[in-house]
Design a protein around this motif. Sequence first.
Motif, PDB file in Angstrom:
ATOM      1  N   ALA A 145      36.477  52.923  42.762  1.00  0.00           N
ATOM      2  CA  ALA A 145      35.875  54.259  42.676  1.00  0.00           C
ATOM      3  C   ALA A 145      34.699  54.326  41.705  1.00  0.00           C
ATOM      4  O   ALA A 145      34.499  55.312  41.025  1.00  0.00           O
ATOM      5  N   HIS A 146      33.920  53.236  41.660  1.00  0.00           N
ATOM      6  CA  HIS A 146      32.709  53.181  40.827  1.00  0.00           C
ATOM      7  C   HIS A 146      32.999  53.409  39.347  1.00  0.00           C
ATOM      8  O   HIS A 146      32.193  53.965  38.609  1.00  0.00           O
ATOM      9  N   ILE A 147      34.173  52.959  38.931  1.00  0.00           N
ATOM     10  CA  ILE A 147      34.556  53.072  37.528  1.00  0.00           C
ATOM     11  C   ILE A 147      33.630  52.199  36.683  1.00  0.00           C
ATOM     12  O   ILE A 147      33.103  51.189  37.150  1.00  0.00           O
ATOM     13  N   ASN A 148      33.432  52.581  35.449  1.00  0.00           N
ATOM     14  CA  ASN A 148      32.581  51.862  34.516  1.00  0.00           C
ATOM     15  C   ASN A 148      33.039  50.410  34.414  1.00  0.00           C
ATOM     16  O   ASN A 148      34.226  50.132  34.232  1.00  0.00           O
ATOM     17  N   MET A 149      32.094  49.458  34.489  1.00  0.00           N
ATOM     18  CA  MET A 149      32.441  48.032  34.441  1.00  0.00           C
ATOM     19  C   MET A 149      33.117  47.667  33.124  1.00  0.00           C
ATOM     20  O   MET A 149      33.953  46.765  33.075  1.00  0.00           O
ATOM     21  N   GLY A 150      32.785  48.361  32.036  1.00  0.00           N
ATOM     22  CA  GLY A 150      33.437  48.086  30.757  1.00  0.00           C
ATOM     23  C   GLY A 150      34.934  48.300  30.840  1.00  0.00           C
ATOM     24  O   GLY A 150      35.721  47.519  30.297  1.00  0.00           O
ATOM     25  N   TYR A 151      35.361  49.362  31.540  1.00  0.00           N
ATOM     26  CA  TYR A 151      36.787  49.630  31.709  1.00  0.00           C
ATOM     27  C   TYR A 151      37.457  48.542  32.551  1.00  0.00           C
ATOM     28  O   TYR A 151      38.573  48.111  32.260  1.00  0.00           O
ATOM     29  N   ILE A 152      36.762  48.116  33.593  1.00  0.00           N
ATOM     30  CA  ILE A 152      37.334  47.071  34.455  1.00  0.00           C
ATOM     31  C   ILE A 152      37.484  45.773  33.669  1.00  0.00           C
ATOM     32  O   ILE A 152      38.553  45.142  33.669  1.00  0.00           O
ATOM     33  N   LYS A 153      36.422  45.353  32.982  1.00  0.00           N
ATOM     34  CA  LYS A 153      36.469  44.118  32.198  1.00  0.00           C
ATOM     35  C   LYS A 153      37.549  44.195  31.124  1.00  0.00           C
ATOM     36  O   LYS A 153      38.285  43.231  30.900  1.00  0.00           O
ATOM     37  N   LYS A 158      42.686  42.438  28.964  1.00  0.00           N
ATOM     38  CA  LYS A 158      43.983  42.785  28.368  1.00  0.00           C
ATOM     39  C   LYS A 158      45.135  42.472  29.304  1.00  0.00           C
ATOM     40  O   LYS A 158      46.278  42.810  29.020  1.00  0.00           O
ATOM     41  N   GLU A 159      44.816  41.847  30.466  1.00  0.00           N
ATOM     42  CA  GLU A 159      45.809  41.494  31.479  1.00  0.00           C
ATOM     43  C   GLU A 159      46.603  42.701  31.950  1.00  0.00           C
ATOM     44  O   GLU A 159      47.789  42.615  32.257  1.00  0.00           O
ATOM     45  N   ALA A 160      45.931  43.858  32.009  1.00  0.00           N
ATOM     46  CA  ALA A 160      46.555  45.081  32.509  1.00  0.00           C
ATOM     47  C   ALA A 160      46.582  45.107  34.033  1.00  0.00           C
ATOM     48  O   ALA A 160      47.293  45.910  34.629  1.00  0.00           O
ATOM     49  N   VAL A 161      45.790  44.236  34.652  1.00  0.00           N
ATOM     50  CA  VAL A 161      45.760  44.110  36.111  1.00  0.00           C
ATOM     51  C   VAL A 161      45.868  42.640  36.473  1.00  0.00           C
ATOM     52  O   VAL A 161      45.501  41.762  35.694  1.00  0.00           O
ATOM     53  N   ARG A 162      46.390  42.392  37.662  1.00  0.00           N
ATOM     54  CA  ARG A 162      46.509  41.014  38.157  1.00  0.00           C
ATOM     55  C   ARG A 162      45.678  40.860  39.416  1.00  0.00           C
ATOM     56  O   ARG A 162      45.512  41.793  40.187  1.00  0.00           O
ATOM     57  N   GLY A 163      45.176  39.654  39.626  1.00  0.00           N
ATOM     58  CA  GLY A 163      44.482  39.343  40.875  1.00  0.00           C
ATOM     59  C   GLY A 163      43.029  39.756  40.921  1.00  0.00           C
ATOM     60  O   GLY A 163      42.387  39.632  41.951  1.00  0.00           O
ATOM     61  N   VAL A 164      42.477  40.235  39.826  1.00  0.00           N
ATOM     62  CA  VAL A 164      41.075  40.641  39.794  1.00  0.00           C
ATOM     63  C   VAL A 164      40.261  39.487  39.227  1.00  0.00           C
ATOM     64  O   VAL A 164      40.381  39.143  38.059  1.00  0.00           O
ATOM     65  N   ASP A 165      39.460  38.877  40.095  1.00  0.00           N
ATOM     66  CA  ASP A 165      38.575  37.794  39.682  1.00  0.00           C
ATOM     67  C   ASP A 165      37.171  38.360  39.622  1.00  0.00           C
ATOM     68  O   ASP A 165      36.574  38.674  40.639  1.00  0.00           O
ATOM     69  N   LEU A 166      36.644  38.497  38.422  1.00  0.00           N
ATOM     70  CA  LEU A 166      35.297  39.055  38.267  1.00  0.00           C
ATOM     71  C   LEU A 166      34.215  37.992  38.385  1.00  0.00           C
ATOM     72  O   LEU A 166      33.038  38.313  38.374  1.00  0.00           O
ATOM     73  N   GLY A 167      34.626  36.727  38.508  1.00  0.00           N
ATOM     74  CA  GLY A 167      33.628  35.671  38.614  1.00  0.00           C
ATOM     75  C   GLY A 167      32.765  35.686  37.368  1.00  0.00           C
ATOM     76  O   GLY A 167      33.250  35.747  36.251  1.00  0.00           O
ATOM     77  N   ASP A 168      31.455  35.670  37.566  1.00  0.00           N
ATOM     78  CA  ASP A 168      30.510  35.775  36.458  1.00  0.00           C
ATOM     79  C   ASP A 168      30.440  37.235  36.052  1.00  0.00           C
ATOM     80  O   ASP A 168      29.693  38.011  36.624  1.00  0.00           O
TER      81      ASP A 168
END
Length: 176
Positions: A145-153, A158-168
Amino acid sequence: ERPSHIRVSGSADARHVTGRKRWLIKYQEFEEPVLVCRTDKNYVAALGKGSVEIEALVKNQWLSVTIENALYIPGAVNLLSEGVMDKKGCTIVRKDRKVTYYYNEREGPQGQWLDGAYVMQFRPRREFMLRTHVNKCKTWHERLAHINMGYIKNSVNKEAVRGVDLGDNNSEFHCE
């Protein structure tokens, strides 16, 4: 702003809509743009139509679904028309902030109430996602939902999510 792959269920709309031309198969461009009246009584131009192949979550399983005759309106949100689904014989049930489509009394796709609309539990077909997305940060930004990339990173770190590969995860991108 919702991610571009999100599809909203709408009751006032007579046609399915997508703002993503690259998602359309069997695309037919109109000789003249077709004007479509929005709910605010302004008009937007549909440039063509086609079919969208997606996956829908039905009874906890992702199933392939094709949405036929979706209008292409550049920049539009993806919209599943309740009017079209009703004409096809679907029963649409809204209850407890969820919408469920039934066809021949069999449970079909579902959506959840989010930010003033029913957001369908759809996603691009897996092979399409693997084939077309290059920037992993942008992909996750759109999916969430176009959330701020800082929150996603931060969530990934913090390992709050699994399976998210941000690559570079330093890659730059422009949000549509």
